[in-house]
Design an enzyme around this catalytic site. Structure first.
Site, mmCIF file in Angstrom:
data_model
loop_
_atom_site.group_PDB
_atom_site.id
_atom_site.type_symbol
_atom_site.label_atom_id
_atom_site.label_comp_id
_atom_site.label_asym_id
_atom_site.label_seq_id
_atom_site.Cartn_x
_atom_site.Cartn_y
_atom_site.Cartn_z
ATOM 1 N N GLY A 88 0.804 -1.143 0.012
ATOM 2 C CA GLY A 88 -0.023 -0.017 -0.075
ATOM 3 C C GLY A 88 0.910 1.177 0.131
ATOM 4 N N GLY A 89 1.971 1.154 0.811
ATOM 5 C CA GLY A 89 2.668 2.258 0.929
ATOM 6 C C GLY A 89 4.312 1.705 1.161
ATOM 7 N N MET A 90 5.343 2.492 1.088
ATOM 8 C CA MET A 90 6.640 2.214 1.555
ATOM 9 C C MET A 90 7.197 3.460 1.774
ATOM 10 S SD MET A 90 8.873 -0.064 2.069
ATOM 11 C CE MET A 90 10.419 0.802 3.091
ATOM 12 N N GLU A 91 7.945 3.587 3.198
ATOM 13 C CA GLU A 91 8.193 4.805 3.728
ATOM 14 C C GLU A 91 9.603 5.367 3.059
ATOM 15 O OE1 GLU A 91 7.879 2.018 5.154
ATOM 16 O OE2 GLU A 91 9.197 1.637 6.653
ATOM 17 N N ASN A 92 9.976 5.359 1.788
ATOM 18 C CA ASN A 92 11.434 5.819 1.561
ATOM 19 C C ASN A 92 11.475 7.203 1.864
ATOM 20 O OD1 ASN A 92 11.908 3.167 0.419
ATOM 21 N ND2 ASN A 92 10.536 3.916 -1.482
ATOM 22 N N HIS B 55 0.031 6.575 7.758
ATOM 23 C CA HIS B 55 0.989 5.607 8.122
ATOM 24 C C HIS B 55 2.400 5.750 7.807
ATOM 25 C CE1 HIS B 55 1.926 1.284 9.302
ATOM 26 N NE2 HIS B 55 2.880 1.516 8.403
ATOM 27 N N GLU B 56 2.570 6.109 6.485
ATOM 28 C CA GLU B 56 3.848 6.133 5.786
ATOM 29 C C GLU B 56 4.746 7.391 6.560
ATOM 30 O OE1 GLU B 56 4.933 3.617 4.764
ATOM 31 O OE2 GLU B 56 2.813 2.686 4.193
ATOM 32 N N HIS C 171 6.013 7.016 9.587
ATOM 33 C CA HIS C 171 7.250 6.340 9.740
ATOM 34 C C HIS C 171 8.567 7.267 9.636
ATOM 35 C CE1 HIS C 171 6.695 1.860 9.494
ATOM 36 N NE2 HIS C 171 5.942 1.961 8.520
ATOM 37 N N GLU D 139 6.772 -0.868 12.913
ATOM 38 C CA GLU D 139 5.392 -0.834 12.724
ATOM 39 C C GLU D 139 4.461 -0.614 13.816
ATOM 40 O OE1 GLU D 139 4.876 -0.564 9.603
ATOM 41 O OE2 GLU D 139 6.512 -1.356 8.520
HETATM 42 N N1 BES Z 1 7.299 -0.504 5.588
HETATM 43 C C1 BES Z 1 5.921 -1.120 5.140
HETATM 44 C C2 BES Z 1 6.063 -2.128 4.136
HETATM 45 C C3 BES Z 1 6.836 -3.314 4.331
HETATM 46 C C4 BES Z 1 7.351 -4.062 5.462
HETATM 47 C C5 BES Z 1 7.584 -3.605 3.188
HETATM 48 C C6 BES Z 1 7.996 -4.932 5.529
HETATM 49 C C7 BES Z 1 8.482 -4.707 3.461
HETATM 50 C C8 BES Z 1 8.665 -5.452 4.622
HETATM 51 C C9 BES Z 1 5.020 -0.180 5.044
HETATM 52 O O1 BES Z 1 5.023 0.998 5.860
HETATM 53 C C10 BES Z 1 3.556 -0.747 5.422
HETATM 54 O O2 BES Z 1 3.505 -1.082 6.503
HETATM 55 N N2 BES Z 1 2.733 -0.776 4.518
HETATM 56 C C11 BES Z 1 1.311 -1.241 4.615
HETATM 57 C C12 BES Z 1 0.422 0.071 4.968
HETATM 58 C C13 BES Z 1 -0.676 -0.163 5.969
HETATM 59 C C14 BES Z 1 -0.343 -1.013 7.130
HETATM 60 C C15 BES Z 1 -1.263 1.181 6.307
HETATM 61 C C16 BES Z 1 0.817 -1.918 3.509
HETATM 62 O O3 BES Z 1 1.374 -1.838 2.471
HETATM 63 O O4 BES Z 1 -0.346 -2.593 3.701
HETATM 64 ZN ZN ZN Z 2 4.428 0.442 7.822
#
Ligand code: BES
Ligand code: ZN
Length: 657
Positions: free
Chosen positions: A297-301, A324-325, A328, A347
């Site tokens: 859904g998102g990645m906090e680069n 959420h992002e 982070h 997380e």
């Molecule tokens: N950093 C994570 C995505 C991630 C975690 C990628 C572990 C690779 C390994 C990101 O912040 C995340 O948690 N994304 C969620 C968003 C949701 C909880 C709002 C997602 O993609 O579902």
């Molecule tokens: Zn996350």
């Protein structure tokens, strides 16, 4: 390294791995073969790097991106902090190493290096061991990405008009496109010179351009030290929309207007987050709407969050992903988990912060709704974890030695983690909680910490000094959900469960219902006694009254014994099959559970267009439970998988086996 002092070695499992080292000089063929025992590392079971002896402080990348053969040709110039080490170990998983040199650019001398054998399950990749002198400050690795590169997703032949490539680093995929010490413990600043085909824009988790460079030449700089999993690159035909002097959004030019509108609450979110947790430490905060194949859904680069276009719904109903992002930027990017065993520190804190930001924006009931939905998911997942071969995955502190760090990506880290903080908040009150968290982010800014460091900080700074007793050990180290866990409930979701119950019992909740009320009769002349008449009217449920999260709960509460007629009625009444992606996903899950195959066309369109693992994996798992549809499912997967990032593909294929 300052961080290392924070570790308590005795709490870590020290293990060694025997790797057969194949001698591999730059000229090519294998010359010698050695067997050596290497400590993978006591500090991070997912990295071979000997970062306690020597670690990268700054990385200079020179990258040439070739879309014709879908390879990146690069030099990774590492500036080291060297504690008299005679070898420097880097992680690689895929890159082909052409040569390694020592010394500053232009004054380089070729170095000896060997590459260790791949680990048994090909999770970690290989150690790249470079012979250095105790005084060596610069190691330069010349390489090209391999035929398979797990981090990178490239456009397909059919997308020739809109070529793109993007990277996904977390958890341990950065080593597939850059040879480096791929442990969250090693924080680096970086610069990059990237050459791309003319007409394309390149962006990184760094200071970014706002316009396409005609020559295809880009220079990037990330001045704050970050862990390697946050290095990110994306290249495509993008345009930029600015919200204010600090934030904005990049997207494919065609999608930009919609994206800009959807995420317009971003400035408010930033204000809310800064107000709670202290100044935003990264300069700009921009969003980058990724290709639909993006697996999350998102990645906090840092400075450039990647988001899936699947969260653009037209009504801002899925923007909690942005909250959420953004969160982070404090939990995860500023204070980072020391290893993937402490993933909940990233997380769990982030989900807690996300809910606080959403509460500020939309009120308490909204954040309660998010929380209760996630709590149901946690319970569901805990059942599976308990029955699995790793019931200890129900703990916040994980032990992922010899396992893929992705195994730790469960709602335990996210939701149990957030509930731990919510329970603590209930105990100490919001004022103290906010002060504690603000202090925590300040104290550990730009550092990596273990669960144990957090434990000590919590007890020494808050619980002990204030004489508060709290069952921290139980929360962090036991499988069960502690009894003092706060209960967060939303009335709106109760309403939806009641509606689902009626549907399950065969009632058409959307049919107009005739009702009456007693109304006083009016007479020209005044009478002694009042008299009343029945006035009939019809009421009908208005689907628009309920938001995405409410429908999500309704759909999840439906049985798997519904008739085709019922399913058709509810779809016609609410329009589930044409709703936003979150609802469409839940709707298809209901249909599959009910053997309702009329949705085949819509489902296959959905699965061919969206590569987000959260949707793709459960849908294929459910499809695989229907042996009669095996051929159709296999065919669908064959067509869809070209549009999935390797993260999603590997997860699905693991299940298909
Ligand atoms: N950093 C994570 C995505 C991630 C975690 C990628 C572990 C690779 C390994 C990101 O912040 C995340 O948690 N994304 C969620 C968003 C949701 C909880 C709002 C997602 O993609 O579902
Ligand atoms: Zn996350």
């Amino acid at each position: 390294m300052k961080n290392l002092a924070l570790f308590r070695l005795n709490r870590w499992l020290i293990f060694t791995l025997v790797v057969t080292l194949i001698g591999c000089k730059s000229e090519g063929p294998v010359k010698s073969s050695v067997t050596e025992t290497i400590d993978v590392t006591a500090l991070d079971p997912h990295s071979y790097a000997n970062f306690n002896e020597v670690h990268t402080q700054h990385l200079d990348l020179e990258l040439e991106v070739n879309f014709t053969n879908q390879k990146i040709y690069g030099v990774a110039r590492h500036t080291l902090i060297n504690r008299k080490a005679t070898k420097a170990i880097f992680d690689i998983n895929g890159p082909v190493i052409q040569k390694v040199t020592l010394g500053p650019k232009g004054k380089e001398v070729e170095a000896d290096f060997v590459i260790g054998k791949m680990d048994k399950d090909s999770i970690l990749g290989q150690p790249l061991i470079v012979t250095i002198a105790p005084s060596t400050k610069y190691v330069n690795i010349y390489y090209q990405t391999g035929d398979e590169c797990a981090a990178l997703e490239w456009s397909s032949q059919e997308e020739k008009d809109r070529p793109f490539v993007y990277s996904q680093g977390q958890a341990i995929l950065t080593r597939s496109w850059i040879p480096l010490q791929d442990s969250p413990n090693v924080r680096i600043t970086y610069q990059a010179k990237v050459t791309v085909p003319k007409g394309l824009m390149a962006l990184m988790s760094a200071e970014n351009p706002k316009k396409t460079n005609e020559q295809g030449l880009y220079n990037f700089s990330m001045k704050q030290p970050i862990p390697s999993y946050l290095i990110a690159l994306t290249i495509g035909k993008y345009s930029y929309h600015s919200y204010n002097e600090r934030c904005g959004v990049y997207a494919d030019s065609e999608l930009l207007p919609k994206a800009a509108e959807e995420f317009s609450e971003l400035p408010e979110m930033m204000a809310a987050a800064e107000n709670l947790y202290g100044p935003y430490a990264w300069g700009r905060y921009d969003l980058m709407v990724q290709h639909p194949s993006f697996p999350f859904g998102g990645m906090e680069n840092p400075r450039l969050t990647f988001v899936s276009p699947s969260i653009i719904s037209g009504d801002k109903s899925l923007v909690s992903v942005i909250a959420h992002e953004l969160a982070h930027s404090w939990s995860g990017n500023l204070v980072t988990n020391a290893s993937w065993n402490d993933f909940w520190l990233n997380e769990g804190f982030t989900v807690y912060l996300e809910h606080r930001i959403m509460e500020y924006l939309k009120g308490q009931e909204y954040s309660n709704i998010l929380c209760e939905i996630e709590f149901d998911e946690l319970n569901q997942e805990l059942k599976e974890i308990k029955a699995s071969e790793h019931p200890e995955d129900a703990r916040l502190k994980l032990n992922l030695t010899n396992r893929n760090p992705d195994d730790g990506m469960t709602s335990v880290a996210y939701v149990k983690g957030a509930y731990f903080l919510k329970t603590l908040e209930a105990k100490i009150g919001r004022t103290k909680m906010d002060a504690f968290l603000k202090g925590y982010f300040k104290k550990f800014a730009f550092q990596n910490i273990t669960t144990e460091t957090f434990y000590d900080y919590l007890h020494s700074q808050l619980l002990t000094v204030q004489g508060i007793s709290f069952n921290t050990d139980e929360w962090l180290y036991l499988n069960e959900l502690p009894k003092n866990m706060v209960k967060i409930q939303s009335k709106d979701l109760d309403t939806m469960r009641l509606l689902a119950k009626k549907t399950n019992q065969g009632e058409n909740i959307f049919a107009p219902v005739k009702k009456f009320k007693w109304v006083e009769k009016k007479y020209k002349k005044k009478r002694k006694r009042k008299s009343f008449k029945k006035v009939y009217f019809t009421v009908q449920l208005d689907p628009k009254k309920y938001n995405t999260q409410m429908w999500q709960t309704y759909l999840r509460s439906l049985d798997s014994t519904l008739s085709t007629a019922t399913l058709n009625t509810i779809d016609e009444s609410v329009g589930f099959s044409h709703a936003n992606n979150e609802i469409r996903f839940e709707w298809y899950m209901v249909c599959l559970k009910n053997n309702h195959w009329a949705i085949k066309e819509g489902l296959s369109e959905f699965l061919r267009n969206i590569g987000r693992r959260k949707y793709v994996l459960p849908l294929f798992k459910e499809l695989l439970r229907h042996p009669k549809e095996r051929n159709w499912t296999a065919e669908l997967y064959r067509n869809a998988k070209a549009n999935y990032h390797s993260v999603t593909r590997k997860s699905v294929e693991h299940w298909m086996k």
